[in-house]
Design an enzyme around this catalytic site. Structure first.
Site, short mmCIF file in Angstrom:
data_model
loop_
_atom_site.label_atom_id
_atom_site.label_comp_id
_atom_site.label_asym_id
_atom_site.label_seq_id
_atom_site.Cartn_x
_atom_site.Cartn_y
_atom_site.Cartn_z
N HIS A 93 0.83 -1.21 0.00
CA HIS A 93 0.00 0.00 0.00
C HIS A 93 0.87 1.26 0.00
O HIS A 93 0.38 2.34 -0.33
CB HIS A 93 -0.97 0.00 1.18
N SER A 124 -1.45 -7.86 -0.59
CA SER A 124 -1.94 -8.78 0.43
C SER A 124 -0.77 -8.95 1.39
O SER A 124 0.28 -9.47 1.03
CB SER A 124 -2.35 -10.11 -0.18
N ASN A 175 5.83 2.10 12.30
CA ASN A 175 5.20 3.42 12.47
C ASN A 175 4.04 3.37 13.48
O ASN A 175 3.34 4.36 13.64
CB ASN A 175 4.78 4.02 11.12
N LEU A 201 1.10 2.57 13.73
CA LEU A 201 -0.32 2.77 13.43
C LEU A 201 -0.75 1.90 12.27
O LEU A 201 -0.17 1.96 11.19
CB LEU A 201 -0.60 4.24 13.11
N LYS A 223 4.35 7.47 11.19
CA LYS A 223 3.46 7.54 10.05
C LYS A 223 3.24 9.02 9.74
O LYS A 223 3.05 9.84 10.64
CB LYS A 223 2.14 6.85 10.40
N GLU A 266 2.90 -23.98 4.20
CA GLU A 266 2.50 -23.96 2.79
C GLU A 266 2.52 -22.57 2.19
O GLU A 266 2.80 -22.40 1.00
CB GLU A 266 1.10 -24.58 2.64
#
Lengths: 609, 609
Positions: free
Chosen positions: B69, B118, B178, B180, B239, B354
């Site tokens: 992200h 993810s 960070n 958060l 952050k 796995e």
């Protein structure tokens, strides 16, 4: 006989019976049972507080055999406590016997709470049980026996971190460090110090013990019970302990002994015994809270995101004291935070650890909780093995997956659930729901609270228009024919976001004189086969539209339903997402995927010419 | 300007550009980018050895942005190294732009090796890269930037344990602490000591650092490079660092700044800059080995388990130096041990983990390895999120799942794959294969080595009879009409074990004068629609038989194929496993499930009367 002698005798019986049962079956895991015989002997004799005659009592301590392949040991203990007969023990692994290859909870096997056999799942489940006990103010404890090989599963560490963070003090895990896995030595061998260092770093109390010294084991359990935090008993053991040709020997994983080998082994172990024990009785806990009343479902008159309607309905359901919610650190996206606001003590922040989240939910439902677990639908893929095992556990599990499909927009494919319907349909006994507006969402979420088995609701990120009145009903297995006429030349079958796109497509087609039926297939499993059949026979053309890959979702469900009704006649066309999406607006992405109103209408025109 | 000043200036530019791009997009994660701006500035300026003009060179160090992200930060760095233009940077998250919401490797985004977004997946992938470099004797390193929230994912600890166990010294992970997460404080906040203790307990070298002190960061990276073991740089950060109203503030996760807010923030950061840097050049590595020759596939004249044929074929393919295999501690069940015996340096024991196994395979294929990963098919469900992300990564991934269906027998449902076909069909661009004898298995496994995308082969535990000659060919997307006549009244469509049951059923039916066609649908995706269509039109009755739940598997694939061919006419009946199985012999369980020869014949009789 003194206590030590008694424990050792019982351990010998458990070892003998593990061999007897697996040799009778011709398969199974005797050596993985023998390593933990002393650990279980002391536990069930003097620490596990349970009423064998009332295994479902909430007052009981719980025992989870995470190393499920050591089932012969578990069943041998069930014989020793008088739960099953010797004849049942020897029915191990035979067709129709509840004494299955790996433990499964069944009506005639009520001493097993959850299915195990997929490794690394016991501890998350045990943590859920421990949290449920705490919610109910029960003095009970949870004991979880793990194998050493399974500690490489990440789900174990998800549970370790969450257990200490949530401050549970009624969870005791035991690792049977027999140093041999299926195909040879484990990663850490007998390096108990490293096991202990990891446990301590994850906030647990760690105790190292010789797993064949019953007095030391007893001490370790006592220490664990008083640790004031989750405790890990790390036991150095031998696989195949007590039998000269099995002890610490490679090549014996998952192998039953021959009749002759069994005879020798049993002789070395001192022969068969018929010891009976009674575990300590549980402390009486408080009576369970009365059923709540006054669930008042939300009512929607305007557009709302179905994920938000889910959260608000969940908050309404919290009027029932058995309803709990767990999230994977996205509660402000899934809106489980709405429940958290009204019932903070029944909300569990599971952090970003989806496997442990599902495991906790399974554990909680064992103790009567109506557990909803939620995250982005895409990330439920992370926990598919846990969902699969929940079905084998006959668990009543409620899942909510938000942010379905390309309709999430700019975040891109990593956040888009495009396979969740396929995944959830292929769960035994599952219910798969996908509502398109606020009122239908509220009704379906409320139904989920009482559904058996694994149920799943798929929700949408964006707001969608209100389509239904508040008094409309949405039975599981039903559908709504939103628009129809005698002149329909096509039936558009949508669910969730594509109901709205289909309606807009039908408007466009109507303006061109093409009458289109629109069906809201909010219940994808079970599905309303009769309505679909009627649509195909009356229009000759069914077009399914879904914000999902073409495989395993709505289209496949519709085809299956139509095929189940007998002779097929007519045309069924699936419209689904076929190319890998990227970023874009929801509208752009739906259009690119062919599931926008415009593209649906275009497809219908092409099919009808 | 001195080095420190240069690093800080570049960090400020990265922060500014992260804000500019996300504000232009109207979404994205600027604050999660700002926390790591200094970490990235020092890394790409002086430690990451990469040729920006030749991003696919094997000599390059690799950078994996596990916290996907924070993509604005990554793209801002790509602007700073001249890989993308400012205009491209500002196309962030728009339709058609390679500057997607989360990083995705694309032809016009070659500096990204794998899709992220993810969480918890970057480290397993990075470990696979590190192992591949070691196999090739390359002096390159892998750097992986993680978020703090994602360290609760178990897959991170699977990779941590495996990395130290395998003794890699070319893997450096950085955690951007960070404190958060999406919805508030993380589990550990700024407790860097606990992060360090966990890393050390898992065998890593741990270094704590102020993540905004560039000189200290430089020192930390130097220490990590020389650690002689995998190293974790644990950076305390803020952050939204550097902007007064964002720094360490809640409520700013995943929110773009408004134009006005962006203007203020950029002013605080000292305005826009146009700094260009060149990362250090990679050391030249050895030339890659020449392609192997002389792959000689095994030949079968007798019955063999397809899982064993898989292993023997894999061993034969090891004549190619790019072929590697990874297993999850069941190599003596999946028979990847056959490769291990002939090419031990190209076998990786992944232990029971796995997710990390699939992540490693994805990382290895980035560096040109033809990676096969194998475990029980049931346990591949554990890694579904990794498989899903592998498809977004455009990875060439070869999976083998053994022990399919109820046919495994006594072990019971926890070990039975009954949903794997549904799961693997619903992966974008996947190939799903399910052969029924040794010779077809050998041919299909050999083809997998050259297939793009995610391919999956499902294998059977028991021996099955030889059905095909060694010179038969099995194209992907094909099928074999094993038996047919002009009088066929039904077409039985099977795959794997059910081909044999269907043949025996056809024998029984033939004895009663009922001619039955039998089709071996060894390629379930893509599927041979034309042959199925012909079968339906010539017989009027297609019966699919599968050792799998009814949803999403062979039956759904056949229905989809038939529907794709136009007007439907005739009857399609699915026979699949509908009740939860228990223990029993394979024969008993197939019979109970309705997929034995006897039950198939019985069903056909019922359908034809």
């Amino acid at each position: 006989m003194d206590r030590v002698g008694g424990w050792n005798e019982l351990a010998a019986q458990l070892a003998v019976d593990s061999i007897r049962s697996s040799t009778a079956a011709g398969s199974g895991h005797p050596t993985s049972s023998l390593s933990a015989a002393h650990l279980l002997s002391v536990l069930w004799s003097d620490h596990l507080r349970t009423d064998v005659a009332d295994p479902k009592s909430l007052a009981n301590d719980r025992f989870v055999l995470s190393k499920g392949h050591a089932s012969p040991l578990m069943y041998s203990m069930l014989r020793a406590v008088g739960a099953i007969t010797d004849e049942q023990l020897l029915s191990f692994r035979t067709m129709g016997s509840p004494v299955q290859g790996h433990p499964v909870p069944l009506p005639d096997m009520p001493w097993v709470d959850v299915a195990t056999g997929s490794l690394g799942q016991g501890l998350p489940v045990a943590l859920g049980m421990a949290l449920a006990m705490r919610m109910d103010g029960l003095p009970a404890r949870v004991w979880c026996l793990m194998g050493d090989s399974e500690t490489t599963e990440g789900s174990v560490w998800e549970a370790m971190a969450n257990a200490s963070h949530h401050g549970v003090d009624n969870l005791i895990a035991i690792v049977d460090v027999n140093r041999l896995g299926q195909r040879g030595p484990t990663m850490l061998g007998w390096d108990l110090d490293t096991y202990a260092a990891r446990a301590v770093a994850f906030g647990w109390h760690a105790i190292q013990v010789d797993g064949h010294d019953v007095a030391a084991i007893d001490d370790a359990y006592l220490e664990a019970e008083g640790a004031g935090r989750p405790a890990l008993v790390i036991a150095r053991t031998e696989k195949g302990h007590g039998v000269s040709f099995l002890a610490d020997a490679e090549g014996w994983h998952g192998k039953a002994l021959s009749a002759e080998e069994a005879e020798r082994a049993i002789a070395e172990l001192g022969g068969e015994r018929a010891i009976r024990i009674s575990p300590p009785k549980p402390e009486t806990g408080p009576a369970p809270g009365a059923d709540g009343t006054g669930v008042v479902l939300p009512v929607y008159t305007d557009a709302i995101a179905t994920r938000k309607a889910f959260g608000e309905t969940l908050a309404a359901l919290a009027a029932r004291p058995d309803v709990v919610a767990i999230d994977a650190e996205v509660s402000n996206s899934t809106y489980t935070e709405d429940l958290q606001k009204v019932a903070p003590d029944r909300f569990v922040e599971g952090y970003i650890a989806e496997q442990n989240m599902i495991g906790m939910a399974v554990g909680m439902q064992v103790l009567g909780k109506v557990a909803f677990a939620a995250t982005f639908a895409a990330f439920l893929t992370r926990a598919y093995d846990f969902v699969r095992m929940a079905a084998i556990s006959r668990a009543d599990l409620r899942l909510s997956g938000s942010h379905a499909g390309v309709s999430i927009g700019e975040d891109g494919p990593s956040q888009m659930a495009l396979e969740d319907l396929a995944m959830m349909r292929a769960v035994h006994g599952s219910t798969v729901l996908y509502p398109c507006d606020g009122n239908s969402t509220a009704k379906l979420v409320a139904r989920m609270a009482d559904l058996p088995g694994v149920s799943y609701i798929r929700t949408t990120r964006e707001k969608t228009a209100r389509l239904y009145d508040v008094d409309a009903e949405f039975p599981v297995g039903g559908s709504v024919v939103v628009r129809s006429s005698a002149e329909d030349r096509v039936a558009l079958v949508g669910a969730g976001i594509t109901v709205h796109e289909s309606l807009a497509a039908a408007d466009a087609l109507a303006a061109e004189g093409i009458a289109a039926r629109v069906i809201d297939c909010y219940s994808i499993k079970p599905i309303d086969a009769a309505t679909l059949r009627t649509a195909l026979s009356q229009t000759g053309l069914v077009v399914t539209v879904e914000d999902h890959w073409p495989e395993g979702g709505l289209g496949d469900a519709v085809l299956e339903a139509l095929a189940s009704q007998g002779e097929l006649s007519g045309r069924v066309v699936k419209i689904a997402v076929t190319a890998m999406p990227g970023s874009g607006t929801p509208e752009e992405l739906r259009d690119r995927a062919g599931i926008s109103a415009g593209r649906i209408a275009e497809a219908v025109r092409g099919l009808l010419t």
